[in-house]
Design a protein around this motif. Structure first.
Motif, mmCIF file in Angstrom:
data_model
loop_
_atom_site.group_PDB
_atom_site.id
_atom_site.type_symbol
_atom_site.label_atom_id
_atom_site.label_comp_id
_atom_site.label_asym_id
_atom_site.label_seq_id
_atom_site.Cartn_x
_atom_site.Cartn_y
_atom_site.Cartn_z
ATOM 1 N N TYR A 161 -19.805 30.677 -22.319
ATOM 2 C CA TYR A 161 -18.931 31.535 -21.728
ATOM 3 C C TYR A 161 -19.460 31.787 -20.196
ATOM 4 C CZ TYR A 161 -16.359 34.509 -24.649
ATOM 5 O OH TYR A 161 -15.671 35.381 -26.019
ATOM 6 N N GLN A 177 -19.136 32.959 -15.781
ATOM 7 C CA GLN A 177 -18.733 33.506 -14.948
ATOM 8 C C GLN A 177 -18.629 33.342 -13.224
ATOM 9 O OE1 GLN A 177 -20.674 37.292 -15.019
ATOM 10 N NE2 GLN A 177 -19.074 39.028 -14.297
ATOM 11 N N ARG A 208 -16.316 37.396 -16.128
ATOM 12 C CA ARG A 208 -16.569 36.214 -17.498
ATOM 13 C C ARG A 208 -15.286 35.905 -17.989
ATOM 14 N NH1 ARG A 208 -21.791 37.357 -20.233
ATOM 15 N NH2 ARG A 208 -22.774 37.573 -18.452
#
Length: 121
Positions: free
Chosen positions: A37, A39, A45
């Protein structure tokens, strides 16, 4: 205990490439899906890519064709090859691994501390 540690982030020019690595270690009984992931500053995120234990992959539309996720089960490591990087790829990249802890028998997603990627000229 289980640890997940990312590496490989840094500063790269637009159009360049980076390879992120993420290794899990500790009291691991088994592991399944692993993935990434990211962010970006001021944003939530978001999903980037995942790879299952049978090597099935899934990517966010924004990275399809540019990023490739792979894994080395012997090393309990997942990689993210990032090509044709764009400024909008700038973010902290987080790795996760679906792991069953040998001591507690708990199964959950373990997360790394993140590695920053900056795409800028």
């Amino acid at each position: 205990q289980v640890q997940v540690v990312e590496s490989g982030g840094g500063l790269v020019q637009p159009g360049g490439s980076l390879r992120l690595s993420c290794a899990a270690s500790g009291n691991i009984f088994s592991f399944n899906a692993m993935g990434w992931y990211r962010q970006a500053p001021g944003k939530e995120r978001e999903f980037v890519a995942t790879i299952t234990s049978d090597d099935s992959t899934n990517y966010a539309n924004s990275v399809k064709g540019r990023f490739t996720i792979s894994r080395d089960n012997a090393k309990i490591t997942v990689y993210l090859q990032m090509n044709s990087l764009k400024p909008e790829d700038t973010a902290v990249y987080y790795c996760y691994a679906d792991i069953r802890d040998r001591s507690s028998w708990n199964r959950s997603n373990y997360w790394g501390q993140g590695t920053p990627v900056t795409v800028s000229s």
